[in-house]
Design an enzyme around this catalytic site. Sequence first.
Site, PDB file in Angstrom:
ATOM      1  N   ASP A 196      10.582   2.721  25.094  1.00 41.37           N
ATOM      2  CA  ASP A 196      10.256   4.079  24.643  1.00 41.37           C
ATOM      3  C   ASP A 196       8.761   4.337  24.780  1.00 41.37           C
ATOM      4  O   ASP A 196       8.344   5.444  25.143  1.00 41.37           O
ATOM      5  CB  ASP A 196      10.673   4.276  23.188  1.00 41.37           C
ATOM      6  CG  ASP A 196      12.130   3.951  22.938  1.00 41.37           C
ATOM      7  OD1 ASP A 196      12.937   4.076  23.878  1.00 41.37           O
ATOM      8  OD2 ASP A 196      12.452   3.560  21.807  1.00 41.37           O
ATOM      9  N   ASN A 225      10.676   7.958  19.295  1.00 44.66           N
ATOM     10  CA  ASN A 225       9.650   6.960  19.635  1.00 44.66           C
ATOM     11  C   ASN A 225       8.870   7.396  20.868  1.00 44.66           C
ATOM     12  O   ASN A 225       7.633   7.327  20.904  1.00 44.66           O
ATOM     13  CB  ASN A 225      10.287   5.600  19.898  1.00 44.66           C
ATOM     14  CG  ASN A 225      10.908   4.981  18.670  1.00 44.66           C
ATOM     15  OD1 ASN A 225      10.659   5.401  17.543  1.00 44.66           O
ATOM     16  ND2 ASN A 225      11.741   3.973  18.878  1.00 44.66           N
ATOM     17  N   GLY A 243      11.460  -0.717  20.907  1.00 47.14           N
ATOM     18  CA  GLY A 243      10.700   0.464  21.292  1.00 47.14           C
ATOM     19  C   GLY A 243       9.729   0.273  22.437  1.00 47.14           C
ATOM     20  O   GLY A 243       9.027   1.230  22.790  1.00 47.14           O
TER      21      GLY A 243
END
Length: 319
Positions: free
Chosen positions: A281, A68, A278
């Site tokens: 990330d 990611n 995410g």
Amino acid sequence: MTDGADRVAGTDGGADRGGRAAGGAGGGALLVVGDVVTDVVARHREPLAAATDTVARIRTLPGGAGANAACWAARSGCADVRILARVGAGDAAWHGVALRRAGVRPLLVPDPAVPTATVIALVDASAERTFLTDSGAALRLAPGDWSPELLEGVGHLHLSGYLFFADTSRATALAALGDARAAGVPVSVDPASAGFLKEWGVRRFLDAVEGVRVLLPNADEARLLTGEDEPEAAARALSRRVPLVAMTLGAAGGLVAEAGRVTARAAAPPVRPVDTTGAGDAFTGAFLAARLAGAGPAEAAEAGCRAGAAAVRTVGGRP
């Protein structure tokens, strides 16, 4: 070169593993050594009903903290992003295609014995997520899969913290860290998981990441690593061990600490979140892309917060 490293070269669509960075923004390529994961994202509006059914919208998507971050770095303008990871042989091609479409060069080691890591992300009505994790092939990334040649043309190495939570992948991460330091390539680490950190041991993790230049924790991870309740105090404490700390604070944005003091704060754009999977990330990828492009820590944190805000508006961890 070991068999493992040779397999990497055979699964990235013919990319030259040793080639110089192609079009990096003055700072060379970003190499991520980390995890590629198959995410099963289940969004449910009602609380989970024990021992019966709960209605959900379910999607299967490519994910993984390292992958990611790599994809968000590419989206944020880093022209040469690469990722080394282990995946199950059965879906190595699928993951490779997804990474290439995102602008990332996949250096994937197909594992014939174990499937790709899988995460079930349970996302509630507030967009908060809870993970069920099967690490699969990700933590089998072996020292034989690594080679110092992978640092050719690289301006920054990023290690996913998940690698430190198993003996085999930790040995690989430490080999990469040692080679990068010897080559003068700066290294960053995201601590990855407060749950896994607590299980493995804070002291062991801090000793393992000795020598990294950038640490990218969220507030919970920073609290656990320092014993400090307040995020700013935790960031200050960590920055006495690591030169640059960039911490995410969720909807509150992020902050930067250096040499024992907070040097910058970044606000998160107001958004209505759909899925927080995410977001950290995305911050990491955009932060590192900005740094490679020459941005200072404060500007890079702002870029990270913008990417994090974009991430929570979409389902899954990729752009």
